[in-house]
Design a protein around this motif. Structure first.
Motif, PDB file in Angstrom:
ATOM      1  N   ARG A 279       1.179  -1.167   0.107  1.00 58.67           N
ATOM      2  CA  ARG A 279      -0.117   0.061   0.259  1.00 58.67           C
ATOM      3  C   ARG A 279       0.905   1.128   0.181  1.00 58.67           C
ATOM      4  O   ARG A 279       0.637   2.131  -0.545  1.00 58.67           O
ATOM      5  N   LEU A 280       1.493   1.166   0.595  1.00 51.56           N
ATOM      6  CA  LEU A 280       2.966   2.680   1.129  1.00 51.56           C
ATOM      7  C   LEU A 280       3.364   2.556  -0.548  1.00 51.56           C
ATOM      8  O   LEU A 280       3.449   3.898  -0.716  1.00 51.56           O
ATOM      9  N   ARG A 281       4.430   1.830  -1.290  1.00 52.35           N
ATOM     10  CA  ARG A 281       4.472   1.816  -2.435  1.00 52.35           C
ATOM     11  C   ARG A 281       3.402   2.065  -3.920  1.00 52.35           C
ATOM     12  O   ARG A 281       3.816   2.890  -4.836  1.00 52.35           O
ATOM     13  N   ALA A 282       2.251   1.798  -2.994  1.00 55.14           N
ATOM     14  CA  ALA A 282       0.707   2.325  -4.898  1.00 55.14           C
ATOM     15  C   ALA A 282       0.487   3.442  -4.373  1.00 55.14           C
ATOM     16  O   ALA A 282       0.254   4.936  -4.923  1.00 55.14           O
ATOM     17  N   LYS A 283       0.325   3.934  -3.188  1.00 58.45           N
ATOM     18  CA  LYS A 283      -0.276   5.390  -2.474  1.00 58.45           C
ATOM     19  C   LYS A 283       0.580   6.192  -1.928  1.00 58.45           C
ATOM     20  O   LYS A 283       0.180   7.362  -1.469  1.00 58.45           O
ATOM     21  N   ASN A 284       2.169   6.206  -1.300  1.00 58.22           N
ATOM     22  CA  ASN A 284       2.424   7.169  -0.742  1.00 58.22           C
ATOM     23  C   ASN A 284       2.535   8.351  -1.428  1.00 58.22           C
ATOM     24  O   ASN A 284       3.047   8.177  -2.667  1.00 58.22           O
ATOM     25  N   PRO A 285       2.222   9.459  -0.676  1.00 64.24           N
ATOM     26  CA  PRO A 285       1.980  10.436  -1.958  1.00 64.24           C
ATOM     27  C   PRO A 285       3.687  10.800  -2.412  1.00 64.24           C
ATOM     28  O   PRO A 285       4.177  11.447  -3.698  1.00 64.24           O
TER      29      PRO A 285
ATOM     30  N   ASP B 201       7.385   9.164  -9.373  1.00 64.72           N
ATOM     31  CA  ASP B 201       6.644   8.387 -10.012  1.00 64.72           C
ATOM     32  C   ASP B 201       6.541   9.296 -10.895  1.00 64.72           C
ATOM     33  O   ASP B 201       6.337   9.490 -12.495  1.00 64.72           O
ATOM     34  N   ALA B 202       5.842  11.111 -10.754  1.00 66.45           N
ATOM     35  CA  ALA B 202       5.308  11.553 -11.887  1.00 66.45           C
ATOM     36  C   ALA B 202       7.056  12.801 -12.239  1.00 66.45           C
ATOM     37  O   ALA B 202       7.094  12.864 -13.347  1.00 66.45           O
TER      38      ALA B 202
ATOM     39  N   ALA C 173      15.570   6.546  -3.360  1.00 68.69           N
ATOM     40  CA  ALA C 173      16.178   6.584  -1.775  1.00 68.69           C
ATOM     41  C   ALA C 173      15.172   6.762  -0.774  1.00 68.69           C
ATOM     42  O   ALA C 173      15.141   6.277   0.200  1.00 68.69           O
ATOM     43  N   THR C 174      13.905   7.463  -1.562  1.00 71.54           N
ATOM     44  CA  THR C 174      12.268   7.429  -0.792  1.00 71.54           C
ATOM     45  C   THR C 174      12.235   6.410  -0.526  1.00 71.54           C
ATOM     46  O   THR C 174      11.694   6.066   0.614  1.00 71.54           O
ATOM     47  N   SER C 175      11.865   5.714  -1.479  1.00 70.57           N
ATOM     48  CA  SER C 175      11.039   4.148  -1.132  1.00 70.57           C
ATOM     49  C   SER C 175      12.323   3.739  -0.176  1.00 70.57           C
ATOM     50  O   SER C 175      10.882   3.566   1.086  1.00 70.57           O
ATOM     51  N   TRP C 176      13.360   3.622  -0.263  1.00 74.40           N
ATOM     52  CA  TRP C 176      14.100   2.742   1.267  1.00 74.40           C
ATOM     53  C   TRP C 176      13.617   3.497   2.632  1.00 74.40           C
ATOM     54  O   TRP C 176      13.765   2.628   3.226  1.00 74.40           O
ATOM     55  N   GLN C 177      13.333   4.845   2.755  1.00 73.63           N
ATOM     56  CA  GLN C 177      13.502   5.264   3.702  1.00 73.63           C
ATOM     57  C   GLN C 177      12.111   5.159   4.167  1.00 73.63           C
ATOM     58  O   GLN C 177      11.972   5.270   5.494  1.00 73.63           O
ATOM     59  N   LEU C 178      11.129   5.082   3.621  1.00 73.92           N
ATOM     60  CA  LEU C 178       9.798   4.572   3.769  1.00 73.92           C
ATOM     61  C   LEU C 178       9.654   3.903   4.530  1.00 73.92           C
ATOM     62  O   LEU C 178       9.055   3.357   5.544  1.00 73.92           O
ATOM     63  N   LEU C 179      10.321   3.195   4.003  1.00 70.49           N
ATOM     64  CA  LEU C 179      10.202   1.354   4.052  1.00 70.49           C
ATOM     65  C   LEU C 179      10.366   1.854   5.378  1.00 70.49           C
ATOM     66  O   LEU C 179       9.925   0.797   6.034  1.00 70.49           O
TER      67      LEU C 179
ATOM     68  N   GLU D  12      -0.169   6.056   9.207  1.00 71.23           N
ATOM     69  CA  GLU D  12      -1.210   6.705   7.724  1.00 71.23           C
ATOM     70  C   GLU D  12      -0.483   8.055   7.215  1.00 71.23           C
ATOM     71  O   GLU D  12      -0.443   7.837   6.253  1.00 71.23           O
ATOM     72  N   ARG D  13       0.424   8.881   8.205  1.00 70.03           N
ATOM     73  CA  ARG D  13       0.993   9.324   7.133  1.00 70.03           C
ATOM     74  C   ARG D  13       2.214   8.693   5.551  1.00 70.03           C
ATOM     75  O   ARG D  13       1.746   9.668   4.877  1.00 70.03           O
ATOM     76  N   LEU D  14       2.591   8.759   6.048  1.00 70.83           N
ATOM     77  CA  LEU D  14       3.536   6.784   5.085  1.00 70.83           C
ATOM     78  C   LEU D  14       2.525   6.289   4.474  1.00 70.83           C
ATOM     79  O   LEU D  14       2.616   6.951   2.894  1.00 70.83           O
ATOM     80  N   LEU D  15       1.299   5.966   4.383  1.00 69.47           N
ATOM     81  CA  LEU D  15       0.440   5.075   3.644  1.00 69.47           C
ATOM     82  C   LEU D  15      -0.444   6.213   2.644  1.00 69.47           C
ATOM     83  O   LEU D  15      -1.207   6.107   1.534  1.00 69.47           O
ATOM     84  N   GLY D  16       0.060   7.356   3.586  1.00 69.42           N
ATOM     85  CA  GLY D  16      -1.533   8.386   2.696  1.00 69.42           C
ATOM     86  C   GLY D  16      -2.943   8.442   2.502  1.00 69.42           C
ATOM     87  O   GLY D  16      -3.510   8.965   1.844  1.00 69.42           O
ATOM     88  N   GLU D  17      -3.050   7.910   3.540  1.00 70.58           N
ATOM     89  CA  GLU D  17      -4.689   7.074   3.520  1.00 70.58           C
ATOM     90  C   GLU D  17      -4.784   6.682   5.069  1.00 70.58           C
ATOM     91  O   GLU D  17      -4.250   6.514   5.764  1.00 70.58           O
ATOM     92  N   GLU D  18      -5.870   6.346   5.322  1.00 67.32           N
ATOM     93  CA  GLU D  18      -6.283   6.196   6.667  1.00 67.32           C
ATOM     94  C   GLU D  18      -6.427   4.771   6.997  1.00 67.32           C
ATOM     95  O   GLU D  18      -6.613   4.139   5.547  1.00 67.32           O
TER      96      GLU D  18
END
Length: 432
Positions: free
Chosen positions: A257-263, A269-270, A341-347, A425-431
Motif C-alpha cells: 500500500r505504501l508503494r502504491a499510495k504514498n504521496p 513517479d510523476a 532512496a525515498t522508497s527505502w527510507q519510507l519502508l 497513516e502519514r506514510l500510507l497517505g490514507e487512513e
C-alpha cells in the motif's frame, strides 16, 4: 480520632485511589464539551483543517496552476504579423509617407512557427506529469498536516488525563494528610508523616502547573494548524481512536500500500515520467523547427503579388545539443535514484512504526493486566500495615506512587500507539 476511625478513613482514601483508574473514562463523556468547538475528536480537527489550513490551500492552488499549464505547453506559438512599407518616397518623387496606398509597395507577412513533429506532444506530456507531481505534493502536504494533528490530539489527551490523575492523587494526599494528623495527635504516628503528605501535595501542584503549561503549548500548536488564534478555545480531547486489528497491520500488505499510495512516491513517479519525456524532447531537438508564412504585396490600392515562405533553424551546434541530451539522461537517473532512496527510507519508517505500535499494544496490556493489579495489591497491603503500625508512611507513599506509575504507563502506551498509528497513516497517505 480512634484507631478504628482512622482505619476507616484510610480505607476510604485507598478506595478513591483504586477507583481512580475508572475516572478518566467517565470524564471523557463529560469533559469540556464545547458545542461547535473543534478538538473533542480527531475527526473534528481534520474536518476543520481540511477547509481552512492555508498551507494546504496554497498547495492546492499550486496544483491547480500546474494543471492549467498543460494546454499552453502543447499549443502552437502565436502567429506573427509583419508589414513592410517599401519605397516610401516613390523614387524621390514625393515626400516620405506612411500611407500604404501612396508608397511604392506594401508587403504583408503572416508567419507561424511549427515545431518538429512530436515536440508539442512531449511538452504537453511533460506539463501533465508536472501537474500530477503537484497533486502528489498537495496530497503529501495534507498527510503531513493530518499526521501533526493526530499526534497533537493524542498528546492533548495524554496531558488532560495525566492532569486528572495528578488531581486525584492530590485529593488523596489531602485526605491522607488529615489521617496522618489524626494519628499524630493520638500519638500513633510521627510528625514526619504529616510533612511527607504535604510535600507530596506540593509536588502534585507543581506537576499540575507543568501540565497546564504543556496543555497551553499544545493548544497553540493545534490552533496554528487550524489557522485560528493561538488562544482560541478548543474542546477537551474526549477520546482516542480505536487501534486497527493486528491483522490489518500486516507488514507485507502495508508495504504494498505504501508503494502504491504514498504521496512522495506518487510525486517521484510523476517526476520520473516527466524526466523520460524530457529526454525524448532533448533528442527531438536534433531536428529543425520550421516557420511558414504567406505574404500578399500591395501596390497602391490593390494586391498584385503573393509570396510563400518557409524558414527553418539549422541544428549545427552539436556539442550544445549533446550536452543537453546528457543532462536529460542525468536528470532521469537522478529522479530514479531519488525515488529509490525515498522508497527505502519510507519502508524503514514503516517497519519502525509497526514495531512501535506492537510494543505499545503489549505494554498497555502488561500495565493493565499485571502491573496495575500488582500495584493495587501492594497498596492494600501497605495500607493495612500502616493501619496496624507495622509499615511506615514512606512505604505507603511508595505503594501509592506505584499505582500512579502503572496508570501513567498504561496511558503512555495508549498515546504511543496513537502516535505510531498517525505516522503509519502519514506514510500510507490514507487512513487505516
Amino acid at each position: 480520632m480512634t484507631r478504628r476511625t482512622t482505619g476507616q478513613a484510610l480505607r476510604l482514601a485507598a478506595l478513591a485511589t483504586l477507583l481512580a483508574g475508572s475516572l478518566p473514562a467517565a470524564a471523557e463523556s463529560h469533559a469540556g464539551r464545547g458545542d461547535g468547538l473543534p478538538g473533542a475528536s480527531i475527526e473534528s480537527l481534520l474536518d476543520y483543517a481540511r477547509t481552512r489550513n492555508p498551507e494546504l490551500a496554497a498547495m492546492r492552488y499550486e496544483a491547480e496552476a500546474a494543471g492549467e499549464r498543460v494546454a499552453p505547453a502543447g499549443a502552437l506559438p502565436d502567429p506573427k504579423f509583419r508589414a513592410e512599407l517599401r519605397d516610401i518616397t516613390r523614387m524621390g518623387e514625393q515626400k516620405a509617407t506612411l500611407s500604404p496606398s501612396q508608397v511604392g509597395s506594401t508587403k504583408y507577412l503572416l508567419m507561424q512557427d511549427l515545431p518538429w513533429y512530436g515536440k508539442r506532444d512531449l511538452r504537453r506530456e511533460i506539463a501533465e506529469q508536472e501537474a500530477e507531481g503537484a497533486k502528489g505534493r498537495a496530497h503529501g502536504t495534507w498527510s503531513e498536516i493530518a499526521g501533526r494533528l493526530k499526534a497533537a490530539h493524542a498528546q492533548r489527551y495524554y496531558v488532560q488525563r495525566n492532569a486528572e490523575l495528578a488531581q486525584e492523587i492530590l485529593d488523596l494526599m489531602g485526605r491522607l494528610e488529615k489521617v496522618a494528623q489524626a494519628r499524630y495527635a493520638g500519638g500513633l504516628a510521627a510528625q514526619q508523616d504529616v510533612i511527607r503528605a504535604q510535600v507530596e501535595q506540593t509536588a502534585m501542584r507543581n506537576e499540575l502547573l507543568a501540565l497546564e503549561n504543556e496543555r497551553h503549548h499544545l493548544q497553540a500548536r493545534v490552533n496554528a494548524l487550524l489557522a485560528r488564534p493561538a488562544q482560541a478555545p478548543l474542546a477537551d480531547a474526549e477520546r482516542l481512536r480505536p487501534l486497527p486489528a493486528p491483522a490489518r497491520l500486516d507488514a507485507a500488505a502495508l508495504e504494498d500500500r505504501l508503494r502504491a499510495k504514498n504521496p512522495q512516491l506518487f510525486a517521484a513517479d510523476a517526476q520520473i515520467r516527466a524526466a523520460e519525456k524530457g529526454r525524448e524532447l532533448a533528442y527531438k531537438n536534433r531536428y529543425p523547427d520550421f516557420t511558414v508564412g504567406v505574404s500578399p504585396i500591395q501596390y497602391q490600392s490593390s494586391v498584385r503579388e503573393w509570396e510563400l515562405m518557409v524558414e527553418l533553424n539549422i541544428p549545427l551546434q552539436q556539442s550544445s545539443r549533446r550536452a543537453q541530451e546528457r543532462e536529460s539522461e542525468a536528470m532521469l537517473a537522478a529522479a530514479r535514484a531519488r525515488k529509490e532512496a525515498t522508497s527505502w527510507q519510507l519502508l524503514g519508517e514503516l517497519s519502525e512504526n509497526l514495531g512501535g505500535i506492537d510494543t505499545a499494544r503489549r505494554s498497555e496490556l502488561l500495565a493493565s493486566n499485571q502491573l496495575l493489579p500488582q500495584a493495587e495489591t501492594s497498596f492494600r497491603a501497605a495500607l493495612a500495615g500502616y493501619e496496624n503500625g507495622k509499615v511506615d508512611f514512606a512505604t505507603l507513599l511508595d505503594a501509592q506512587r506505584q499505582i500512579r506509575q502503572a496508570k501513567q504507563n498504561r496511558l503512555k502506551a495508549q498515546v504511543e500507539a496513537q502516535l505510531r498509528l498517525a505516522e503509519i497513516e502519514r506514510l500510507l497517505g490514507e487512513e487505516l
